[in-house]
Design an enzyme around this catalytic site. Structure first.
Site, short mmCIF file in Angstrom:
data_model
loop_
_atom_site.label_atom_id
_atom_site.label_comp_id
_atom_site.label_asym_id
_atom_site.label_seq_id
_atom_site.Cartn_x
_atom_site.Cartn_y
_atom_site.Cartn_z
N LYS A 6 46.80 29.51 9.17
CA LYS A 6 45.99 30.66 8.73
C LYS A 6 46.66 31.96 9.16
O LYS A 6 46.71 32.93 8.40
CB LYS A 6 44.57 30.54 9.29
CG LYS A 6 43.77 29.43 8.63
CD LYS A 6 42.47 29.12 9.36
CE LYS A 6 41.79 27.91 8.70
NZ LYS A 6 40.55 27.50 9.38
N GLN A 50 36.76 28.46 14.25
CA GLN A 50 37.44 27.20 13.91
C GLN A 50 36.65 26.00 14.44
O GLN A 50 36.23 25.98 15.60
CB GLN A 50 38.86 27.20 14.48
CG GLN A 50 39.70 26.01 14.08
CD GLN A 50 39.98 25.94 12.58
OE1 GLN A 50 40.08 26.96 11.91
NE2 GLN A 50 40.09 24.75 12.04
N ASP A 73 34.61 31.72 5.74
CA ASP A 73 34.53 30.27 5.61
C ASP A 73 33.40 29.85 4.67
O ASP A 73 33.34 28.71 4.22
CB ASP A 73 34.24 29.63 6.98
CG ASP A 73 35.47 29.11 7.69
OD1 ASP A 73 36.45 28.76 7.01
OD2 ASP A 73 35.43 29.03 8.94
N1 GUN Z 1 37.86 22.79 10.52
C1 GUN Z 1 38.33 22.04 9.51
N2 GUN Z 1 38.36 22.76 8.37
C2 GUN Z 1 37.89 23.98 8.68
C3 GUN Z 1 37.67 25.19 7.94
O1 GUN Z 1 37.90 25.27 6.72
N3 GUN Z 1 37.19 26.23 8.63
C4 GUN Z 1 36.90 26.17 9.96
N4 GUN Z 1 36.41 27.25 10.55
N5 GUN Z 1 37.07 25.08 10.68
C5 GUN Z 1 37.57 24.00 10.04
#
Ligand code: GUN
Length: 246
Positions: A6, A50, A73
């Site tokens: 990211k 996350q 998200d």
């Molecule tokens: N953990 C696994 N996939 C994701 C996601 O798309 N966003 C977040 N915040 N955590 C995750």
């Protein structure tokens, strides 16, 4: 790995990003305070917490703490509700990436039987909501199979498109997939592999080598859904910034 990807994706696009890395024993209260600080910063347009989170932190508290206007998200209950009724503010990144992969590979889900394996709040449930909507990338007939489903193999075989997101390495075998199906593998699992330098390697939730022989198309792991997720997250971030004139 997700967090690194990211940050790298942001940098490539010229989006400033910051990683707030907290110790594993951070309390729920401390986390919520960190989120509140970011909510209050005018120079921050997108925030994500996350997952998975340590046991002492309730995931629902963390996702509800993020300002719905910065919730790139699309995990906040208000944004999940907006998605479900067909008036989305943001579209959750992994489901949006899966939808875009299908469309751009010439596998429009409209009118197709789509079987999703997995009912998480991150993938299975929002993807089902997205694919049943009217409009571009929607109009599918969706089945959601999960750990309490009887005869998962038989249910999966009904899918002309199969999306797998259960976090179990190579769970889906060739006999669970109908010939000519399109298979999207959302899983990313680290497994031991003595043939590699690190001693591990990444595999999906689908037994790729076996399933590719019966599928018409299949996504690889890594390099399939993951990069699409990052692209969609960054799309949401730009949308969030534009919405406030940023
Ligand atoms: N953990 C696994 N996939 C994701 C996601 O798309 N966003 C977040 N915040 N955590 C995750």
């Amino acid at each position: 790995m997700y967090v690194k990807a990211k940050a790298k994706g942001s940098e490539e696009l010229g989006i400033h990003s910051e990683v707030v890395q907290l110790p594993a024993d951070t309390t729920e209260d401390q986390l919520l305070k960190e989120v509140a600080k970011l909510n209050n910063r005018a120079d921050v347009h997108g925030i994500l917490v996350q997952q998975p989170l340590p046991a002492q932190i309730r995931t629902e508290k963390a996702v509800a703490a993020v300002s719905p206007l910065k919730d790139v998200d699309c995990f906040h209950p208000v944004n999940v509700g907006l998605l479900l009724i067909g008036t989305p503010r943001f579209v959750p990144a992994t489901p949006a990436g899966v939808q875009e992969l299908l469309l751009r590979s010439g596998n429009d889900p409209a009118g197709k039987r789509v079987t999703i394996l997995g009912r998480s709040n991150i993938v299975g449930k929002p993807l089902a909501a997205l694919l049943v909507q009217k409009g571009r990338g929607g109009n599918a007939t969706v089945t959601v199979a999960h750990s309490a489903t009887k005869d998962i193999a038989a249910v999966l075989r009904t899918g002309e498109i199969i999306v797998v997101a259960i976090g179990q390495p190579r769970f889906v075998k060739a006999d669970m997939v109908r010939k000519g199906a399109v298979v999207i593998d959302v899983g990313i699992n680290r497994v031991p592999d003595s043939a590699t330098k690190s001693g591990t390697r990444l595999v999906g939730d689908v037994d790729f080598d076996a399933v590719k022989e019966v599928a018409a198309a299949i996504t690889p792991v890594p390099g399939g859904v993951g990069p699409m997720t990052i692209a969609m997250l960054l799309t949401n971030t730009i949308r969030a910034a534009e919405a406030v004139g940023g």
